[in-house]
Design a protein around this motif. Structure first.
Motif, PDB file in Angstrom:
ATOM      1  N   ILE A   1       0.844  -1.197   0.000  1.00  0.00           N
ATOM      2  CA  ILE A   1       0.000   0.000   0.000  1.00  0.00           C
ATOM      3  C   ILE A   1       0.878   1.245   0.000  1.00  0.00           C
ATOM      4  CG2 ILE A   1      -1.639   1.350   1.368  1.00  0.00           C
ATOM      5  CD1 ILE A   1      -2.924  -1.260   2.232  1.00  0.00           C
ATOM      6  N   ALA A   2       1.919   1.240   0.846  1.00  0.00           N
ATOM      7  CA  ALA A   2       2.821   2.396   0.919  1.00  0.00           C
ATOM      8  C   ALA A   2       3.532   2.640  -0.409  1.00  0.00           C
ATOM      9  CB  ALA A   2       3.841   2.178   2.038  1.00  0.00           C
ATOM     10  N   TYR A   3       3.756   1.585  -1.178  1.00  0.00           N
ATOM     11  CA  TYR A   3       4.361   1.720  -2.508  1.00  0.00           C
ATOM     12  C   TYR A   3       3.547   2.694  -3.360  1.00  0.00           C
ATOM     13  CZ  TYR A   3       5.846   0.207  -7.217  1.00  0.00           C
ATOM     14  OH  TYR A   3       6.306   0.164  -8.517  1.00  0.00           O
ATOM     15  N   PHE A   4       2.224   2.625  -3.250  1.00  0.00           N
ATOM     16  CA  PHE A   4       1.361   3.513  -4.041  1.00  0.00           C
ATOM     17  C   PHE A   4       1.142   4.855  -3.355  1.00  0.00           C
ATOM     18  CE2 PHE A   4       0.208  -0.768  -5.543  1.00  0.00           C
ATOM     19  CZ  PHE A   4       0.446  -0.593  -6.898  1.00  0.00           C
ATOM     20  N   THR A   5       0.826   4.844  -2.065  1.00  0.00           N
ATOM     21  CA  THR A   5       0.508   6.117  -1.402  1.00  0.00           C
ATOM     22  C   THR A   5       1.695   7.066  -1.374  1.00  0.00           C
ATOM     23  OG1 THR A   5       0.989   5.155   0.783  1.00  0.00           O
ATOM     24  CG2 THR A   5      -1.300   5.090   0.023  1.00  0.00           C
ATOM     25  N   SER A   6       2.919   6.512  -1.266  1.00  0.00           N
ATOM     26  CA  SER A   6       4.099   7.386  -1.240  1.00  0.00           C
ATOM     27  C   SER A   6       4.422   7.948  -2.614  1.00  0.00           C
ATOM     28  CB  SER A   6       5.307   6.615  -0.693  1.00  0.00           C
ATOM     29  OG  SER A   6       5.641   5.516  -1.526  1.00  0.00           O
ATOM     30  N   ARG A   7       3.742   7.468  -3.651  1.00  0.00           N
ATOM     31  CA  ARG A   7       3.901   8.007  -5.005  1.00  0.00           C
ATOM     32  C   ARG A   7       2.750   8.936  -5.388  1.00  0.00           C
ATOM     33  NH1 ARG A   7       6.929   3.671  -4.677  1.00  0.00           N
ATOM     34  NH2 ARG A   7       8.702   3.430  -6.096  1.00  0.00           N
ATOM     35  N   GLY A   8       1.791   9.100  -4.474  1.00  0.00           N
ATOM     36  CA  GLY A   8       0.690  10.009  -4.755  1.00  0.00           C
ATOM     37  C   GLY A   8      -0.558   9.338  -5.268  1.00  0.00           C
ATOM     38  N   ILE A   9      -0.736   8.036  -4.952  1.00  0.00           N
ATOM     39  CA  ILE A   9      -1.930   7.298  -5.359  1.00  0.00           C
ATOM     40  C   ILE A   9      -2.609   6.783  -4.096  1.00  0.00           C
ATOM     41  CG2 ILE A   9      -2.820   5.326  -6.659  1.00  0.00           C
ATOM     42  CD1 ILE A   9      -0.267   5.500  -8.391  1.00  0.00           C
ATOM     43  N   GLY A  10      -3.854   7.184  -3.871  1.00  0.00           N
ATOM     44  CA  GLY A  10      -4.574   6.738  -2.687  1.00  0.00           C
ATOM     45  C   GLY A  10      -5.072   5.314  -2.824  1.00  0.00           C
ATOM     46  N   VAL A  11      -5.286   4.659  -1.685  1.00  0.00           N
ATOM     47  CA  VAL A  11      -5.797   3.288  -1.646  1.00  0.00           C
ATOM     48  C   VAL A  11      -6.993   3.245  -0.698  1.00  0.00           C
ATOM     49  CG1 VAL A  11      -5.317   0.909  -0.931  1.00  0.00           C
ATOM     50  CG2 VAL A  11      -3.589   2.203  -2.208  1.00  0.00           C
ATOM     51  N   ALA A  12      -8.070   2.595  -1.132  1.00  0.00           N
ATOM     52  CA  ALA A  12      -9.245   2.362  -0.285  1.00  0.00           C
ATOM     53  C   ALA A  12      -9.464   0.860  -0.180  1.00  0.00           C
ATOM     54  CB  ALA A  12     -10.476   3.045  -0.875  1.00  0.00           C
ATOM     55  N   GLU A  13      -9.176   0.304   0.993  1.00  0.00           N
ATOM     56  CA  GLU A  13      -9.425  -1.123   1.234  1.00  0.00           C
ATOM     57  C   GLU A  13     -10.843  -1.272   1.759  1.00  0.00           C
ATOM     58  OE1 GLU A  13      -5.909  -4.013   2.361  1.00  0.00           O
ATOM     59  OE2 GLU A  13      -6.150  -2.450   3.860  1.00  0.00           O
ATOM     60  N   VAL A  14     -11.656  -2.035   1.049  1.00  0.00           N
ATOM     61  CA  VAL A  14     -13.078  -2.126   1.374  1.00  0.00           C
ATOM     62  C   VAL A  14     -13.397  -3.488   1.991  1.00  0.00           C
ATOM     63  CG1 VAL A  14     -15.423  -1.954   0.483  1.00  0.00           C
ATOM     64  CG2 VAL A  14     -13.593  -0.569  -0.541  1.00  0.00           C
TER      65      VAL A  14
END
Length: 672
Positions: A456-469
């Motif tokens: 998840i941090a791989y994406f969020t630290s690049r500016g892409i949010g994650v929503a785990e549902v």
């Protein structure tokens, strides 16, 4: 003084969390136990072809691998496996361990402090996937190890029987199947390993049958132990078709403890048991030890031998419990008090061990990966004793998760964890909204925990949010929430994920034009079904999915889940049209968004044949897509090089779709 952050577009932020780093931290410790005074567990080794190592914590506090590569301690019973090892101290004080080796699925015995090599205890089968073993319990005084035996009787994936069996420790069964003593009959299709009562008279285990899954209905079986023969007087004493018992064990006073969801929540219960060889064991009384809390003290039995409680010698019970998140606590049945361990952990894995006054578990939190944690029940203090979390990068790059409850169709609640883009040195230009990826977890009877995940941090630290549902059907919120998915798979899960995405966009948290969906296994189904039935997402990443319900319901999956769809979709004989209508395979004409499809070629749960049929129907339609298949990978990726390629391909898909540059990852080659 906080350093000013520079503004560059979402998705383009540089990050020290690369795919190799995320892959190296994939997986978690599992199956904790004690051998003498030592704590042992299995640990992931992504860089060693994804094997599972057996690790011990010595008296001096050193972590040592018990077995060198390529020994791989992992069971394939019901394909998802279960507890793969058991250990005990020998009469001379040294350790004895019995374990399952993944490549051949044989049981081996090993004395780590001796000079010898592991020696096989069981033979190799000539039929099907071999003789398989799980949930072993050592009985050195009897010269045996008791465990679940899964035996293929034909070449088909459902040609299989399961019984409880006793394997001699002297190795006499290594070449002779008949030396294995069967303790139970095969009246039930699925069983867990037996738990022996303190007086040695009774054995208890859990059983269930198709079409039910273990979270639908299970029974607790009791048998009288007979020397040299099978259990006698076998009979059910708890559970039923609409009651899920997830774990059973014995208290020191000889009462039977179990976790049942009869109230609508998995709760700890006590059964008083009595009986003799002639009359058979019987139940005198049953009592709930934690009524009315509206919390889960258990979970879905995906792996044989999972533990959510462990009796203590003084009559108290160590329990894992919670609603959404979980805690480790000590329950006193005498007065119903429950005292939780303090610490930064929000998720405890379903594995526990006890040594005297110590309780050992595996826990993680939003800023910590999974680690081995010890609770001293005399002082209430906790400490990390093994697999300690160490920050591989500055934790300023970690995401800041926000648990939220959304509103779905009909006003129903939907639980989710939101991970906004986060970077210590960068923000986005004023007015820009971030792209978001909706993650649908596998299962679907599963749960997305609130823990640190470098993927998840791989994406969020690049500016892409994650929503785990945690869509309807997820565990952790009671049986009613879990059963929202009954006959609604491909509807409720898709609607819930879309509702979260749309609410994030409506409130200005996410860019409506840059939403993606992603999932693996059952989550891959949800991702694919979302692309064929909604227009919410600009693209999707689909990993080892189910794409054709009819194929999966007939002969394209393993025995454990071969009847799962009867509850998720409906009985095939009664609603065959529903299997066609909901399958992404039959609606490729509705797909307008690009997608990435990832598949392990050794997957027997969601086989590559489904992906191949899906791609055949996509050919020539003009929709950009990419397919990457991985040799040597099964259901879920375990090898570091596989995970690196998969993560980089996923990021490349988002860069291509959302219109930002990522020169640090290979360009994804798309077909049309």
């Amino acid at each position: 003084m906080e350093t000013a952050r520079s503004a560059i577009p979402y998705g383009t932020w540089p990050s020290p969390i690369d795919a190799a780093l995320a892959a190296s931290h994939d997986g978690r410790p599992e199956y904790v136990g004690t051998v003498g005074d030592e704590v042992w567990w299995t640990a992931p080794r992504p860089a060693e072809d994804g094997r599972r190592a057996l690790v011990r914590l010595t008296a001096e506090g050193r972590e040592e691998s018990v077995l060198p590569a390529p020994w791989n301690v992992r069971s394939r019973v019901i394909e998802y496996g279960g507890v793969p090892w058991a250990g005990a101290a020998r009469s001379d004080g040294g350790p004895l361990v019995v374990f399952v080796h993944f490549p051949d699925q044989r049981l081996y015995a090993y004395e780590p402090d001796g000079a010898g090599e592991p020696r096989p205890l069981t033979p190799v089968s000539a039929i099907g996937g071999g003789l398989r073993w799980a949930d072993p319990v050592l009985h050195p005084d009897r010269g045996e190890v008791w465990c679940v035996l899964e035996e293929f009787t034909g070449k088909g994936p459902t040609d299989v029987r399961r019984v409880i069996a006793a394997v001699p420790l002297d190795g006499s069964a290594a070449e002779d199947r008949t030396a294995v003593r069967e303790l139970s009959d095969d009246r039930h299709r699925f069983v867990t390993g037996p738990r022996l009562s303190p007086d040695g008279r009774h054995a208890a285990w859990i059983a269930w049958d198709h079409p039910r899954m273990p979270w639908d209905g299970t029974v607790v079986m009791l048998g009288e132990v007979a020397d040299g023969g099978p259990f006698r007087g076998i009979r059910p004493v708890a559970g039923g078709t609409d009651e899920s018992v997830a774990q059973v064990d014995w208290a020191p006073d000889g009462s039977l403890l179990l976790v049942s969801d009869l109230s609508g929540w998995w709760e700890v219960q006590r059964l008083r048991v009595d009986g003799d060889a002639a009359a058979g064991p019987g139940v005198i009384a049953s009592t709930s030890l934690c009524p009315g809390r509206r919390e889960e003290f258990g979970g879905p039995l995906w792996k044989i031998g999972s533990q959510w409680f462990h009796p203590l010698d003084d009559g108290r019970i160590a329990v894992i419990h919670g609603r959404g998140t979980t805690a480790l606590g000590v329950l006193d049945p005498a007065d119903g008090t429950l005292v939780d361990a303090e610490g930064p952990w929000t998720e405890w894995a379903s594995t526990l061990a006890v040594s005297g006054d110590r309780v050992i578990g595996v826990a993680a939190g939003p800023r910590h990966g999974y680690e081995i944690v010890e609770l001293d029940t005399t002082t209430g203090r906790t400490r990390v004793i093994g697999a300690a979390h160490h920050d591989p990068v500055d934790p300023a790059y970690y995401p800041d998760p926000r648990p939220r409850t959304f509103t779905g169709p009909g006003g129903r609640e939907i639980h989710a964890q939101i991970y906004p883009p986060h970077h210590p040195g960068h923000t986005a230009p004023e007015g820009e909204l971030p792209p978001y990826v909706v993650w649908a977890h596998g299962g679907p009877t599963g749960h997305a925990p609130l823990v640190l995940d470098l993927e998840i941090a791989y994406f969020t630290s690049r500016g892409i949010g994650v929503a785990e549902v945690n869509y309807g059907g997820s565990t952790g919120y009671g049986r009613e929430y879990r059963e929202r998915l009954r006959e609604q798979w491909g509807v409720v899960d898709v609607e819930d994920c879309a509702a979260v995405a749309e609410e994030l966009a409506a409130e200005g948290t996410a860019d409506r034009a840059r939403l993606a969906v992603r999932g693996g296994s059952a989550g891959g189904w949800t991702a694919a079904a979302s692309l064929t039935s909604t227009d919410v997402y600009a693209c999707g990443t689909i990993s080892y999915p189910i794409l054709d319900l009819l194929g999966w319901a007939t002969d394209e999956t393993h025995d454990f889940e071969s009847r799962y769809l009867e509850s998720l979709v409906g009985p095939l004989a009664e609603v065959p049209e529903r299997y066609h209508e909901r399958s992404p395979l039959h609606h490729v004409d509705r797909i307008t968004a690009p997608f990435l499809l990832l598949q392990g070629l050794d997957d027997v749960i969601c086989p590559p044949a489904q992906c191949e049929r899906f791609l055949d129907r996509m050919a020539g339609r003009g929709i950009p897509h990419a397919y990457i298949a991985f040799e040597g990978e099964g259901h879920g990726f375990r090898r570091a090089d596989t995970m690196v390629r998969a993560l980089e391909a996923e990021l490349s898909l988002y860069a291509w779709t959302f219109g930002f540059a990522r020169p640090d990852v290979p360009l994804l080659e798309m077909e049309r």
